[in-house]
Design an enzyme around this catalytic site. Structure first.
Site, mmCIF file in Angstrom:
data_model
loop_
_atom_site.group_PDB
_atom_site.id
_atom_site.type_symbol
_atom_site.label_atom_id
_atom_site.label_comp_id
_atom_site.label_asym_id
_atom_site.label_seq_id
_atom_site.Cartn_x
_atom_site.Cartn_y
_atom_site.Cartn_z
ATOM 1 N N HIS A 191 -6.595 0.336 -36.440
ATOM 2 C CA HIS A 191 -7.715 -0.551 -36.769
ATOM 3 C C HIS A 191 -7.282 -1.987 -36.472
ATOM 4 C CE1 HIS A 191 -10.151 2.260 -39.332
ATOM 5 N NE2 HIS A 191 -8.976 2.846 -39.474
ATOM 6 N N HIS A 211 -5.195 6.623 -34.740
ATOM 7 C CA HIS A 211 -5.905 5.410 -34.339
ATOM 8 C C HIS A 211 -5.373 4.183 -35.065
ATOM 9 C CE1 HIS A 211 -8.154 7.143 -37.734
ATOM 10 N NE2 HIS A 211 -8.594 5.939 -38.018
ATOM 11 N N ASP A 240 -15.754 -0.079 -34.538
ATOM 12 C CA ASP A 240 -15.940 0.817 -35.680
ATOM 13 C C ASP A 240 -17.410 0.716 -36.099
ATOM 14 O OD1 ASP A 240 -16.019 1.838 -38.411
ATOM 15 O OD2 ASP A 240 -13.846 1.630 -38.454
ATOM 16 N N ILE A 241 -18.094 1.841 -36.259
ATOM 17 C CA ILE A 241 -19.519 1.785 -36.627
ATOM 18 C C ILE A 241 -19.733 1.557 -38.121
ATOM 19 C CG2 ILE A 241 -20.376 3.059 -34.634
ATOM 20 C CD1 ILE A 241 -20.696 5.482 -36.579
ATOM 21 N N GLU A 250 -9.127 9.445 -42.326
ATOM 22 C CA GLU A 250 -10.553 9.724 -42.209
ATOM 23 C C GLU A 250 -10.930 10.561 -40.992
ATOM 24 O OE1 GLU A 250 -9.652 5.660 -40.517
ATOM 25 O OE2 GLU A 250 -9.106 6.706 -42.346
#
Length: 130
Positions: A95, A93, A29-30, A88
């Site tokens: 996390h 997805h 994750d950026i 988002e």
């Protein structure tokens, strides 16, 4: 139009790849909550996590588990937390977040600011532990 995650899978947007197979892609994750915060996505563009077939959800969790095990080996943490938020980006997805306490999973918390070199180093450590 393809989601940002689909563009990452297609190589149109760079990422700090951790692992991939024919169905799933894992990358850092950026805007991480913690060092090693990793996203697992299906390569097939599906908006809502629970629209994924039962078989593919099971495969995705097994894929995520391998990465969680590697994360725990190389990132100091008590556990690796897993969450599905899905608000988002309109692409399902998971996390994976190395955590010392439940507070480390608060998405309203401050995000880390890492350099490209730090991201690359973290990705390499996790990948080497797979």
């Amino acid at each position: 139009m393809a989601t940002i995650f689909s563009q990452i899978v297609e190589g149109k947007i760079p990422s700090y790849k951790i692992a991939e197979n024919e169905k799933f892609y894992a990358f850092l994750d950026i805007h991480p909550l913690k060092e090693g915060h990793t996203l697992i996505i299906p390569k097939k563009e599906i908006d809502y996590f629970f629209d994924i077939s039962d078989e593919e959800i099971a495969e995705m969790i097994v894929f995520a588990k391998k990465i969680a095990v590697a994360l725990k080996k190389v990132i100091p943490c008590q556990r690796v937390g897993m969450t599905v938020m899905g608000m988002e980006v309109p692409h399902a997805h998971i996390h994976l977040i190395p955590m010392q306490s439940e507070k480390d999973m608060l998405f309203s918390g401050e995000k880390l600011s890492l350099t490209p070199e730090q991201f690359s180093e973290i990705a390499q450590k996790i990948t080497s532990a797979l």
